[in-house]
Design a protein around this motif. Structure first.
Motif, PDB file in Angstrom:
ATOM      1  N   LEU A 185       0.632  -0.912   0.326  1.00  0.00           N
ATOM      2  CA  LEU A 185       0.349  -0.234  -0.007  1.00  0.00           C
ATOM      3  C   LEU A 185       0.471   1.232  -0.183  1.00  0.00           C
ATOM      4  N   LEU A 186       2.039   1.601   0.663  1.00  0.00           N
ATOM      5  CA  LEU A 186       2.567   2.306   1.021  1.00  0.00           C
ATOM      6  C   LEU A 186       4.103   2.663  -0.733  1.00  0.00           C
ATOM      7  N   PRO A 187       3.785   1.814  -1.164  1.00  0.00           N
ATOM      8  CA  PRO A 187       4.534   1.853  -2.152  1.00  0.00           C
ATOM      9  C   PRO A 187       3.634   2.204  -2.939  1.00  0.00           C
ATOM     10  N   MET A 188       2.365   2.033  -3.062  1.00  0.00           N
ATOM     11  CA  MET A 188       2.022   2.365  -4.317  1.00  0.00           C
ATOM     12  C   MET A 188       1.627   3.561  -4.248  1.00  0.00           C
ATOM     13  N   ALA A 189       1.053   3.866  -3.168  1.00  0.00           N
ATOM     14  CA  ALA A 189       1.202   5.120  -2.687  1.00  0.00           C
ATOM     15  C   ALA A 189       2.442   5.963  -3.437  1.00  0.00           C
ATOM     16  N   ASN A 190       3.324   6.002  -2.733  1.00  0.00           N
ATOM     17  CA  ASN A 190       4.762   6.545  -2.829  1.00  0.00           C
ATOM     18  C   ASN A 190       4.762   6.370  -4.946  1.00  0.00           C
ATOM     19  N   LYS A 191       4.211   5.493  -5.671  1.00  0.00           N
ATOM     20  CA  LYS A 191       4.593   5.604  -6.875  1.00  0.00           C
ATOM     21  C   LYS A 191       3.736   6.318  -7.913  1.00  0.00           C
ATOM     22  N   LEU A 192       2.251   6.459  -6.991  1.00  0.00           N
ATOM     23  CA  LEU A 192       1.647   6.909  -7.815  1.00  0.00           C
ATOM     24  C   LEU A 192       1.688   8.970  -7.640  1.00  0.00           C
ATOM     25  N   ARG A 193       2.433   9.091  -6.720  1.00  0.00           N
ATOM     26  CA  ARG A 193       2.658  10.729  -6.469  1.00  0.00           C
ATOM     27  C   ARG A 193       4.237  10.808  -7.258  1.00  0.00           C
ATOM     28  N   GLN A 194       4.807   9.910  -7.604  1.00  0.00           N
ATOM     29  CA  GLN A 194       6.172  10.040  -8.278  1.00  0.00           C
ATOM     30  C   GLN A 194       5.598   9.934  -9.657  1.00  0.00           C
ATOM     31  N   CYS A 195       4.211   9.623 -10.321  1.00  0.00           N
ATOM     32  CA  CYS A 195       3.184   9.648 -11.429  1.00  0.00           C
ATOM     33  C   CYS A 195       3.041  10.837 -11.478  1.00  0.00           C
ATOM     34  N   ILE A 196       2.352  11.507 -10.381  1.00  0.00           N
ATOM     35  CA  ILE A 196       1.682  12.900 -10.528  1.00  0.00           C
ATOM     36  C   ILE A 196       2.597  13.712 -10.937  1.00  0.00           C
ATOM     37  N   ARG A 197       4.165  13.750  -9.755  1.00  0.00           N
ATOM     38  CA  ARG A 197       5.001  14.439 -10.346  1.00  0.00           C
ATOM     39  C   ARG A 197       5.541  14.883 -11.700  1.00  0.00           C
ATOM     40  N   GLU A 198       6.208  13.566 -12.092  1.00  0.00           N
ATOM     41  CA  GLU A 198       6.487  14.154 -13.360  1.00  0.00           C
ATOM     42  C   GLU A 198       5.502  14.424 -14.731  1.00  0.00           C
ATOM     43  N   GLN A 199       4.023  14.061 -14.170  1.00  0.00           N
ATOM     44  CA  GLN A 199       3.000  14.725 -15.040  1.00  0.00           C
ATOM     45  C   GLN A 199       2.926  16.098 -14.782  1.00  0.00           C
TER      46      GLN A 199
END
Length: 246
Positions: free
Chosen positions: A200-214
Motif C-alpha cells: 500500500l505505501l509503496p503504491m502511494a509513493n509510486k503514484l506520487r512520482q507519476c503525478i510529479r512527472e505529469q
C-alpha cells in the motif's frame, strides 16, 4: 507495463515467504482466511469512510498508473511545441487554430486556444498554472486513499491478532492447542504490516512520482506556450525547453 513495479511486488512477497520457509515454516502457516478478511475488509472500510466520493473515484481511476504509468515523452513534447512555434511564426497565432482543434491533450489544447484568442502571456500562465495546481491537488488527494490504507492496515492487523488471542484463551485447559492457536492469531499482524509496507505505501509513493512527472511535463508545455506568446525564435524555445530533459 512497468516491470519494476511487478518485480518489486514479487521480490517483496517472495522475501516474506522465503524467510518463513528458511525459519522452518510453510506457506500454509501464512494462510488464514479470517485474518485476511479482518485486515483487508477493516482497512478498506476505514479508508472508504474517511475518503470523499470524488477522491475515491479518482483513486480508482489512477490505480492503473502503478503498473501502467502515463507515457510522457518529454522530447516529443519539445518537438511539438517547436512545431507550434514554427507554425505561429509563418501564419501568425491564428494559424494555430486548426492545430488546437485537433490537439488531443486537454491541457495543451486549452493553452493553444488561449494563444489563438490573443491572450496576454501573464494571463495564459495564470490560467494554465491554476489548472496544473488544481489537477495536482486532486490527484494527491486521491493518493491519500492508499496512504490511509497503509496507515490503518497494521492497526487492523493488531485487532485481528487480539481477536485470535481471545479465541485462544478459551482453550487454556488444552495446551496442545495453545501454540498453533497463537501462531494463527499473529498471522493477522503479519498481514497488516506486510500489506502496508510491501504494497500500500509503496503504491502511494509510486503514484506520487507519476503525478510529479505529469506536472513536470505540463510545466514544460506552459513554458513553451508562453514563449510562443512572447514571439520567441523556435530555436531559442527548443534550447530553453531542453533543460526539462535532464
Amino acid at each position: 507495463m512497468d516491470m519494476l513495479s511487478i518485480l518489486g511486488v514479487i521480490i517483496g512477497f517472495a522475501a516474506l515467504i522465503g524467510g518463513n520457509f528458511l525459519e522452518g515454516g510453510s506457506w500454509q502457516s501464512l494462510v488464514n482466511g479470517p485474518a485476511a478478511l479482518i485486515v483487508i475488509g477493516g482497512t478498506l472500510g476505514a479508508a472508504i469512510l474517511q475518503t470523499p466520493k470524488t477522491n475515491l473515484r479518482r483513486a480508482l481511476q489512477i490505480f492503473s498508473w502503478i503498473f501502467r504509468p502515463p507515457r510522457l515523452q518529454f522530447q516529443k513534447g519539445i518537438d511539438t511545441v517547436v512545431s507550434w512555434a514554427i507554425a505561429a511564426r509563418k501564419h501568425g497565432l491564428l494559424g494555430l487554430e486548426n492545430i488546437s482543434e485537433s490537439e488531443k491533450d486537454p491541457f495543451s489544447r486549452k493553452g493553444l486556444q488561449l494563444l489563438v484568442d490573443g491572450s496576454e502571456p501573464e494571463v495564459i500562465r495564470h490560467v494554465l498554472e491554476t489548472d496544473l495546481l488544481v489537477a495536482e491537488k486532486r490527484d494527491f488527494d486521491a493518493v491519500h486513499f492508499y496512504e490511509s490504507m497503509g496507515g490503518y492496515a497494521p492497526t487492523i492487523g493488531i485487532i485481528g491478532a487480539v481477536i485470535g488471542l481471545i479465541h485462544v484463551m478459551k482453550h487454556l485447559t488444552d495446551p496442545a492447542q495453545l501454540g498453533p492457536g497463537i501462531a494463527v492469531a499473529f498471522v493477522a499482524t503479519i498481514y497488516g504490516v506486510a500489506f502496508a509496507n510491501l504494497l500500500l505505501l509503496p503504491m502511494a509513493n509510486k503514484l506520487r512520482q507519476c503525478i510529479r512527472e505529469q506536472s513536470h511535463f505540463r510545466e514544460l508545455m506552459i513554458e513553451g506556450i508562453i514563449a510562443i506568446a512572447n514571439g520567441e525564435n523556435p530555436k531559442v524555445i527548443e534550447m530553453k525547453l531542453s533543460g526539462y530533459l535532464h
